[in-house]
Motif scaffolding. Structure first.
Motif, PDB file in Angstrom:
ATOM      1  N   GLU A 124      13.743  -6.734  -1.758  1.00  0.00           N
ATOM      2  CA  GLU A 124      12.915  -8.020  -2.353  1.00  0.00           C
ATOM      3  C   GLU A 124      11.623  -8.522  -0.201  1.00  0.00           C
ATOM      4  O   GLU A 124      12.916  -7.934   0.361  1.00  0.00           O
ATOM      5  CB  GLU A 124      12.949  -9.126  -2.906  1.00  0.00           C
ATOM      6  N   GLY A 125      11.016  -8.667   0.133  1.00  0.00           N
ATOM      7  CA  GLY A 125      10.375  -8.930   0.620  1.00  0.00           C
ATOM      8  C   GLY A 125      10.971 -10.535   1.190  1.00  0.00           C
ATOM      9  O   GLY A 125      11.400 -11.550   0.505  1.00  0.00           O
ATOM     10  N   LYS A 126      10.321 -11.233   2.203  1.00  0.00           N
ATOM     11  CA  LYS A 126      10.771 -12.470   2.454  1.00  0.00           C
ATOM     12  C   LYS A 126      10.173 -12.693   1.577  1.00  0.00           C
ATOM     13  O   LYS A 126      10.399 -14.077   1.539  1.00  0.00           O
ATOM     14  CB  LYS A 126      10.077 -12.348   4.344  1.00  0.00           C
ATOM     15  N   GLU A 127       8.527 -12.931   1.667  1.00  0.00           N
ATOM     16  CA  GLU A 127       7.546 -13.960   0.957  1.00  0.00           C
ATOM     17  C   GLU A 127       8.367 -13.420  -0.594  1.00  0.00           C
ATOM     18  O   GLU A 127       8.433 -12.424  -1.429  1.00  0.00           O
ATOM     19  CB  GLU A 127       6.375 -13.549   0.921  1.00  0.00           C
ATOM     20  N   ALA A 128       7.516 -14.988  -1.258  1.00  0.00           N
ATOM     21  CA  ALA A 128       8.277 -14.879  -3.046  1.00  0.00           C
ATOM     22  C   ALA A 128       7.133 -13.776  -3.797  1.00  0.00           C
ATOM     23  O   ALA A 128       6.261 -13.641  -3.389  1.00  0.00           O
ATOM     24  CB  ALA A 128       7.485 -15.989  -3.758  1.00  0.00           C
ATOM     25  N   GLY A 129       8.016 -12.951  -4.399  1.00  0.00           N
ATOM     26  CA  GLY A 129       7.339 -11.520  -5.018  1.00  0.00           C
ATOM     27  C   GLY A 129       6.787 -10.638  -4.202  1.00  0.00           C
ATOM     28  O   GLY A 129       6.044  -8.945  -4.591  1.00  0.00           O
ATOM     29  N   VAL A 180       5.684  -3.395   3.158  1.00  0.00           N
ATOM     30  CA  VAL A 180       5.187  -4.472   1.752  1.00  0.00           C
ATOM     31  C   VAL A 180       4.019  -5.263   1.082  1.00  0.00           C
ATOM     32  O   VAL A 180       3.474  -4.136   1.074  1.00  0.00           O
ATOM     33  CB  VAL A 180       5.066  -5.676   2.993  1.00  0.00           C
ATOM     34  N   VAL A 181       4.830  -4.248   0.021  1.00  0.00           N
ATOM     35  CA  VAL A 181       4.057  -4.427  -1.222  1.00  0.00           C
ATOM     36  C   VAL A 181       4.216  -5.950  -2.275  1.00  0.00           C
ATOM     37  O   VAL A 181       4.975  -6.137  -2.431  1.00  0.00           O
ATOM     38  CB  VAL A 181       4.709  -3.218  -2.369  1.00  0.00           C
ATOM     39  N   GLU A 182       2.522  -6.266  -2.049  1.00  0.00           N
ATOM     40  CA  GLU A 182       2.521  -7.627  -2.690  1.00  0.00           C
ATOM     41  C   GLU A 182       2.966  -7.122  -4.010  1.00  0.00           C
ATOM     42  O   GLU A 182       2.598  -6.118  -5.001  1.00  0.00           O
ATOM     43  CB  GLU A 182       1.113  -7.852  -2.936  1.00  0.00           C
ATOM     44  N   GLY A 183       3.497  -8.499  -5.003  1.00  0.00           N
ATOM     45  CA  GLY A 183       4.273  -8.190  -5.755  1.00  0.00           C
ATOM     46  C   GLY A 183       5.096  -6.701  -6.530  1.00  0.00           C
ATOM     47  O   GLY A 183       4.724  -6.722  -7.926  1.00  0.00           O
ATOM     48  N   GLY A 184       5.731  -6.858  -5.226  1.00  0.00           N
ATOM     49  CA  GLY A 184       6.741  -5.388  -5.839  1.00  0.00           C
ATOM     50  C   GLY A 184       7.753  -5.869  -6.173  1.00  0.00           C
ATOM     51  O   GLY A 184       9.137  -4.515  -6.327  1.00  0.00           O
ATOM     52  N   ALA A 185       8.561  -6.700  -6.087  1.00  0.00           N
ATOM     53  CA  ALA A 185       9.348  -7.496  -6.383  1.00  0.00           C
ATOM     54  C   ALA A 185      10.036  -7.119  -7.993  1.00  0.00           C
ATOM     55  O   ALA A 185      11.237  -6.811  -7.596  1.00  0.00           O
ATOM     56  CB  ALA A 185       9.593  -8.813  -6.225  1.00  0.00           C
ATOM     57  N   ARG A 186       9.193  -7.039  -8.734  1.00  0.00           N
ATOM     58  CA  ARG A 186       9.907  -6.711  -9.988  1.00  0.00           C
ATOM     59  C   ARG A 186       9.585  -5.141 -10.319  1.00  0.00           C
ATOM     60  O   ARG A 186      10.093  -4.400 -11.474  1.00  0.00           O
ATOM     61  CB  ARG A 186       8.801  -7.054 -10.887  1.00  0.00           C
ATOM     62  N   LEU A 187       9.125  -4.167  -9.301  1.00  0.00           N
ATOM     63  CA  LEU A 187       9.843  -3.307  -9.000  1.00  0.00           C
ATOM     64  C   LEU A 187      10.197  -2.385  -8.562  1.00  0.00           C
ATOM     65  O   LEU A 187      10.259  -0.922  -8.052  1.00  0.00           O
ATOM     66  CB  LEU A 187       7.536  -2.264  -8.837  1.00  0.00           C
TER      67      LEU A 187
END
Length: 350
Positions: free
Chosen positions: A297-302, A315-322
């Motif tokens: 996961e990145g520093k920012e949410a999601g 850094v992939v935006e919205g990549g926390a679920r992937l």
């Protein structure tokens, strides 16, 4: 040694006193021949015992100390100057020896002594100019002088961090480093100190630095020179490197950010391995597509974070679920930071 010299001095004093007695009574014809003569001899023994060390050992010790303080260049220059001066004194003294009377004896000796000491002092004072003139005429070459064919090539002072990093060995083998890599002795000592550390990580880093240096020494394309140069009065290794670079070619090879800034402020050129690595990374433009695996996961949410093969962070935006999935992403922007290049992207919508 002093005791032996004093005994010899006492013996010489005794002989000197006896010679006066044998040659004639030192106290006149009517002097008593008993206790006064014994006192005379004892006085000469005491004088010889006390004075001879100041006529032999003390001057010899002073001369030896002064000679030891001379550098090799000063000593050679003084000997050559003395020989040349004595030769000139001999040539000038030959016609002076024809002068009648005592002057014919003392003038050549005085001229030889004056010329010998004068030329010795002159050659020592002007030794640097004489050496430069001999080098310019091709009669002399310094032991540390660059070999023919390498004159004018850059001499790059190497930092400890570059050797520990290890990438320099591959850069040298690729032929991109042109010139001579100068490794100061204090850098080797720092590497050895790290390699002898009780901490396993530090010990492995130090050993890798020594291995990288040995690997580069086996490559004849980029010569490695170990130098004993020091910077008197400077304790820090980084400050010593900057001072050494100022005296040599004003180039430092490092990947230490702080050393990079300090060297640049003092007018020393810096070759930074990290800057080179960033420069050779493929250029990425907004809109291009990449294939990356999200690993955390990145520093920012999601946000999700992945890395390209060259280590560039994506850094992939919205990549926390992937996380733990390979996916194609579309680059939105590229950010260049001090630490390196960061790429921001979004998952591609099929």
């Amino acid at each position: 040694m002093t005791r032996v010299i004093r005994l010899i001095g006492a013996a010489l004093g005794l002989l000197f006193g006896l010679s006066f007695i044998v040659g004639g009574a030192p106290f006149g014809d009517g002097a008593p021949a008993g206790a006064l003569y014994v006192a005379w001899l004892v006085a000469w023994v005491v004088v010889g015992f006390a004075v001879l060390p100041y006529l032999t050992i003390v001057p010899a010790t002073w001369i030896i100390r002064r000679v030891q303080e001379l550098s090799t260049a000063e000593f050679v220059a003084s000997v050559l100057g003395l020989l040349v001066g004595l030769l000139l004194g001999l040539l000038l003294g030959l016609p002076l020896s024809n002068v009648e009377g005592p002057m014919g004896t003392w003038l050549p000796l005085g001229v030889s002594l004056f010329m010998g000491l004068g030329m010795m002092g002159l050659t020592v004072a002007k030794r640097d100019d004489l050496i430069a003139a001999a080098e310019g005429a091709g009669l002399l070459r310094r032991p540390g002088a660059e070999p023919e064919g390498r004159a004018g090539e850059p001499r790059i002072v190497v930092d400890t961090s570059v050797l520990i990093d290890g990438r320099i060995a591959e850069i040298v083998e690729s032929g991109f480093i042109y010139g001579t890599l100068v490794v100061p002795r204090f850098v080797l000592e720092e590497l050895q100190h790290i390699a002898d550390s009780s901490d396993t990580l530090r010990r492995n880093r130090g050993r890798r630095g020594l291995e990288m240096l040995a690997r580069m020494q086996r490559d004849p394309r980029t010569p490695i020179e170990i130098v004993d140069d020091e910077a008197p009065g400077v304790a820090e290794v980084d400050a010593k490197l900057v001072e050494l670079a100022k005296r040599r070619s004003r180039v430092v090879l490092t990947n230490d950010f702080n050393l990079n800034r300090v060297a640049e402020l003092q007018g020393v050129r810096v070759m930074n391995i990290n800057s080179l690595a960033n420069a050779v990374k493929p250029a990425v433009l907004p809109g291009e597509e990449l294939h990356v695996r999200v690993i955390q996961e990145g520093k920012e949410a999601g946000q999700g974070v992945g890395f390209l093969d060259d280590g560039t962070m994506v850094v992939v935006e919205g990549g926390a679920r992937l996380i733990d999935r390979d996916l194609d992403v579309s680059v939105t922007r590229v950010l260049q930071t001090v630490a390196g290049r960061m790429i921001f992207a979004q998952p591609r919508v099929d």
